[in-house]
Write an enzyme that holds these catalytic residues in place. Structure first.
Site, PDB file in Angstrom:
ATOM      1  N   HIS A  50     123.353  44.602 -18.314  1.00  0.00           N
ATOM      2  CA  HIS A  50     124.813  45.377 -18.925  1.00  0.00           C
ATOM      3  C   HIS A  50     124.240  46.253 -20.103  1.00  0.00           C
ATOM      4  CE1 HIS A  50     128.894  45.713 -18.661  1.00  0.00           C
ATOM      5  NE2 HIS A  50     128.970  45.194 -19.783  1.00  0.00           N
ATOM      6  N   TYR A  53     120.199  48.342 -19.686  1.00  0.00           N
ATOM      7  CA  TYR A  53     119.930  49.478 -18.625  1.00  0.00           C
ATOM      8  C   TYR A  53     118.415  49.284 -18.357  1.00  0.00           C
ATOM      9  CZ  TYR A  53     124.507  51.100 -19.294  1.00  0.00           C
ATOM     10  OH  TYR A  53     125.831  51.307 -19.806  1.00  0.00           O
ATOM     11  N   LYS A  93     135.198  58.328 -20.613  1.00  0.00           N
ATOM     12  CA  LYS A  93     133.981  57.717 -20.004  1.00  0.00           C
ATOM     13  C   LYS A  93     134.677  56.784 -19.168  1.00  0.00           C
ATOM     14  CE  LYS A  93     130.575  54.380 -21.995  1.00  0.00           C
ATOM     15  NZ  LYS A  93     129.725  53.388 -23.104  1.00  0.00           N
ATOM     16  N   HIS A  97     134.397  46.698 -15.124  1.00  0.00           N
ATOM     17  CA  HIS A  97     134.607  45.053 -15.591  1.00  0.00           C
ATOM     18  C   HIS A  97     134.653  44.493 -14.184  1.00  0.00           C
ATOM     19  CE1 HIS A  97     136.128  42.948 -19.198  1.00  0.00           C
ATOM     20  NE2 HIS A  97     134.945  43.457 -19.583  1.00  0.00           N
ATOM     21  N   ASN A  98     133.708  44.247 -13.139  1.00  0.00           N
ATOM     22  CA  ASN A  98     133.668  43.892 -12.009  1.00  0.00           C
ATOM     23  C   ASN A  98     133.657  42.425 -11.930  1.00  0.00           C
ATOM     24  OD1 ASN A  98     133.547  46.679 -11.129  1.00  0.00           O
ATOM     25  ND2 ASN A  98     131.485  46.579 -10.861  1.00  0.00           N
ATOM     26  N   GLU A 314     132.673  37.907 -27.319  1.00  0.00           N
ATOM     27  CA  GLU A 314     133.207  39.108 -26.993  1.00  0.00           C
ATOM     28  C   GLU A 314     134.659  39.169 -26.961  1.00  0.00           C
ATOM     29  OE1 GLU A 314     131.342  40.457 -23.234  1.00  0.00           O
ATOM     30  OE2 GLU A 314     129.242  40.031 -23.827  1.00  0.00           O
ATOM     31  N   GLN A 316     138.216  40.160 -27.631  1.00  0.00           N
ATOM     32  CA  GLN A 316     138.589  41.730 -27.663  1.00  0.00           C
ATOM     33  C   GLN A 316     139.196  42.374 -28.937  1.00  0.00           C
ATOM     34  OE1 GLN A 316     138.154  43.581 -24.097  1.00  0.00           O
ATOM     35  NE2 GLN A 316     136.670  42.155 -24.871  1.00  0.00           N
ATOM     36  N   ASN A 501     129.949  58.575 -14.968  1.00  0.00           N
ATOM     37  CA  ASN A 501     129.742  57.707 -13.983  1.00  0.00           C
ATOM     38  C   ASN A 501     129.838  56.090 -14.089  1.00  0.00           C
ATOM     39  OD1 ASN A 501     126.979  56.881 -14.728  1.00  0.00           O
ATOM     40  ND2 ASN A 501     126.272  59.020 -14.078  1.00  0.00           N
ATOM     41  N   ASN A 539     128.018  54.102 -17.002  1.00  0.00           N
ATOM     42  CA  ASN A 539     127.637  52.466 -16.918  1.00  0.00           C
ATOM     43  C   ASN A 539     127.018  52.365 -15.759  1.00  0.00           C
ATOM     44  OD1 ASN A 539     129.821  49.949 -15.875  1.00  0.00           O
ATOM     45  ND2 ASN A 539     128.463  49.653 -17.435  1.00  0.00           N
ATOM     46  N   SER A 541     126.141  49.148 -13.091  1.00  0.00           N
ATOM     47  CA  SER A 541     126.673  47.708 -12.853  1.00  0.00           C
ATOM     48  C   SER A 541     126.047  47.309 -11.642  1.00  0.00           C
ATOM     49  CB  SER A 541     128.195  47.701 -12.522  1.00  0.00           C
ATOM     50  OG  SER A 541     128.801  46.296 -12.273  1.00  0.00           O
TER      51      SER A 541
END
Length: 747
Positions: A50, A53, A93, A97-98, A314, A316, A501, A539, A541
């Site tokens: 994540h 890459y 962008k 957030h799957n 993380e 927010q 993308n 991003n 994923s």
């Protein structure tokens, strides 16, 4: 000062954090010693797929990354930045957030929206529009309805509270997404050229601040969670799902933009994946400096948090700011005015080393460059093999498909597909009119069009990808995704400028999945070079697949394209609705005896394996270039591209939008089902007044644009080859009410 010793870590510890034996040794080499648990945790998130890459960057670098409008290089900042003229730039962008959304759909989707907006305003741009691209499983399943209800509510509630309109997007259904849904969120903002802030640390001695919300235990190891398969036990990872607070983010937006104007900010970055770890390491590496961070100064929501928990949280609505030394009070005053935390937690240092302290003890010491993409993060090129399922696709024979006994009945069954019916149930939960810039709420076009205030320009925005096409042929299918995005912008009166993308794929260690990825990247690159739409970033994923009952099911490869276009003259905005009875209907482009990967084959004929529809990149470019000229000459009344559902669906959508019917005829040189329901590409339906028809036809003939006169706009009825297909209102009722009826039965 020595680094604090902790319980000994070993390969088993590393493996539990997703670090391979080879990577563990590489970490030890960077440090010159065995890492402690905190340091290993830092590497585990920064070297996760994540953040790093590591399995994709080799191929991402082959994408076109330069263009005359680009103001920053791809991946250089939090988001892409393009010059739109008039001294203005567009920051945009898209990100995924799957996994969080599959486990906790409301908060997963909401924090996806919040995170992508922060990427925009940390650059100094004010977000003006939001889009999304959503994929769900079988809509008749209670589980799908539960996920869909949560995702849509999360997107709507966060966006509506934050005050940015959701202006467009897409929703697709396919059983491959039953367990692993896709939630891709896109943000678009505007900033004056030269007034952006970089995500770079500089100036030894400059203070480092954490601003926004307090830090809690939500989202710890979220980056690692996003870099692993979903399993039946994934619900136990709920702490890896962040919790959003949109009103807090609204305050953070206004405070950040006000703080930028003081000139007291040297650099700023959103705290997204990997939290403090990511922002401190990436900003330091980019500026070739180090940082000393005192973790006990980080405001926390929970008592007795450990150092590694603070580093990896993380939570927010947080950002890291490097201020100008001596101007600390100016920054603190701005954030105090907005009732937000602004706590100095460290300072910029020489040497490129990150030193993290906790109550006076050094808990980690790590070279910043060793953590990041383009620095010491590993880079892999995985094995790839042509998928076996493509053999099934090759065996498809169009002759095996019999013509329907009744074309009106076949059309009705096609029209009932959840991939064709109106998404009104979804978009009515989104505020599309806040800030009063949206031009397409009551004047729909193929792309969303948003007016840029205090300028003479508008933006055309779209997200596109038909994953069934990409599944059938990743190279051609991804070219089609780029081409359709460009076609939607051109149909709306805009000029395509650049893309972002969101590359959603299965496990990269699966050679067949990696083959899909490699060929999709090649297709994207070739198409973007043709349309002169460079890739500004985005991003990746991976690991979008479900593991349960000893079966692993990857999703269809879904390289979502977010594209931005510019309308230098907003009066050129072209809508898709038929305007007047008596207008003539034309189709630009060439029809084919082609049913490949169509919604008709999947939904009506129940055939999941068939070739990608016809596509020729040069033909597509030629059609788009000339359509743009036709619109500039104001020769046509409407334009709507032929895509899902084929020519028939395109005509009905234009009819419903204009509340006018049509009478058209088939070309007898083609199969009737292929002519009306096939999805061969590079076609656009336009309507023209009789007064401008001759000029239009002369232009098309002069410029060698293939076209067909289909018929004309009529009153309330729809006639095809003199066969009665009912009234526009009948088709509209099915179109508008079907999804609502399905969702009313949601659990």
């Amino acid at each position: 000062m020595q680094v604090k010793s902790e319980p000994e870590v070993n390969l088993q510890t590393a493996s539990s954090l997703g670090i391979s034996e080879e990577e563990f040794q590489k970490i030890a080499d960077y440090l010159g010693r065995t890492p402690n648990f905190t340091e290993l945790s830092v590497y585990s998130v920064m070297w996760s797929e994540h953040c790093s890459y590591k399995n994709s960057i080799h191929w991402l670098k082959t994408l076109p990354r330069e263009g005359k409008r680009l103001l920053v290089e791809a991946g250089e900042e939090n988001a892409g930045l393009v010059d739109i003229g008039g001294g203005l730039a567009c920051a945009f962008k898209i990100e995924s957030h799957n996994h969080p959304s599959a486990i906790e759909p409301y908060q997963g989707a909401a924090t996806g929206v919040g995170g992508i907006h922060r990427d925009i305003f940390t650059m100094g741009a004010r977000p003006i529009a939001s889009l999304n691209s959503l994929r769900f499983g079988n809509i008749d399943l209670d589980h799908t309805k539960h996920l869909m209800r949560g995702v849509v509510s999360g997107i709507g509630d966060y966006g509506n509270c934050f005050g940015v309109p959701t202006v467009g997007g897409e929703v697709y259904f396919n059983e491959c997404y039953n367990q692993n849904i896709l939630v891709n969120a896109m943000s678009v903002g505007i900033v004056r050229v030269g007034e952006t802030i970089s995500a770079t640390a500089n100036g030894v001695g400059n203070p480092v601040f954490i601003v926004g919300s307090a830090t809690g235990k939500d989202g710890i190891h979220g980056a690692t969670f996003a870099s692993a398969d979903l399993t039946e036990d994934s619900a136990e990872d709920l702490p890896a799902v962040q919790v959003g607070a949109p009103f807090q983010e609204k305050l953070l937006l206004e405070a950040s933009l006000e703080a930028i104007k003081t000139g007291a900010i040297a650099g700023m970055q959103d705290m997204g994946a990997a939290g403090i770890t990511c922002s401190t390491s990436e900003m330091s590496a980019k500026g070739q400096v180090g940082m000393r961070i005192d973790l006990e100064k980080v405001p926390t929501r929970q008592a007795h948090m450990q150092a590694w928990e603070i580093l990896l949280s993380e939570s927010q609505e947080r950002m890291l700011i490097v201020g100008e030394k001596g101007r600390e009070a100016e920054l603190q005053a701005v954030f105090e005015k907005w009732d937000l935390v602004c706590e100095q937690i460290g300072e910029v240092t020489e040497g490129g080393v990150l030193e993290y302290f906790y109550h006076g003890e050094k808990v980690a010491e790590v070279p910043a460059d060793s953590l990041v993409l383009g620095g010491g993060a590993p880079v892999y090129v995985r094995e790839y093999t042509r998928p076996k399922y493509l053999e099934k696709i090759q065996r498809f024979k169009p002759s095996s498909i019999s013509a329907p006994a009744s074309f009106p009945e076949a059309a009705k069954k096609l029209w009932s597909s959840p991939n064709l019916i109106s998404r009104r149930w979804v978009y009515e939960q989104y505020d599309s009119m806040v800030r009063t810039n949206t031009m397409t709420t009551n004047a729909p076009s193929d792309a969303a069009v948003v007016r840029v205030k205090d300028s003479t320009k508008a933006l055309a925005l779209t997200t596109d990808c038909n994953s069934c096409y990409v599944f059938a042929d990743p190279y051609v299918g991804t070219m089609i995704a780029v081409a359709e995005a460009a076609r939607n912008i051109v149909c709306s009166g805009g000029t395509p400028v650049a893309i972002t993308n969101c590359l959603n794929f299965g496990n990269p260690y699966n050679p067949e999945v990696y083959w899909q990825f490699v060929h999709a990247i090649r297709g994207m690159g070739d198409a973007c070079r043709k349309f002169d739409t460079p890739v500004t970033g985005g991003n990746v994923s991976f690991y979008n697949q479900s593991v349960y009952q000893d079966r692993t099911e990857p999703i269809y490869p879904t390289p979502t394209i977010g594209m931005v276009g510019v309308l230098d003259d907003p009066s050129l905005h072209t809508t898709l609705n038929f305007k007047e009875k008596g207008h003539h209907i034309y189709m630009l482009g060439t029809p084919h005896n082609d049913l490949g990967s169509s919604e008709y084959l999947r939904h009506v004929c129940q055939i999941p394996f068939s070739p990608v529809p016809h596509f020729d990149l040069d033909e597509e470019f030629h059609i788009q270039q000339n359509l743009a000229q036709i619109i500039r000459k104001k020769l046509i009344a409407s334009a709507h591209d032929v895509s899902d559902g084929g020519l028939f669906a395109t005509l009905v959508e234009s009819a419903i939008a204009g509340n006018l019917g049509f009478e058209v005829e088939s070309d007898q040189n083609f199969r009737k089902d292929a002519y009306w329901f096939g999805e061969s590409q590079s076609r656009v339906v336009i309507s023209v007044s009789p007064q401008k028809e001759d000029e239009l036809v002369n232009y098309l003939n002069t410029h060698n644009v293939p076209f067909t006169r289909l018929g004309e706009v009529t009153g309330a009825s729809i006639l095809i080859d003199n066969e009665d297909f009912g009234t526009v209102q009948e088709w509209e009722q099915v179109y508008l009410e079907s999804m609502t009826k399905k969702m009313e039965h949601a659990i």
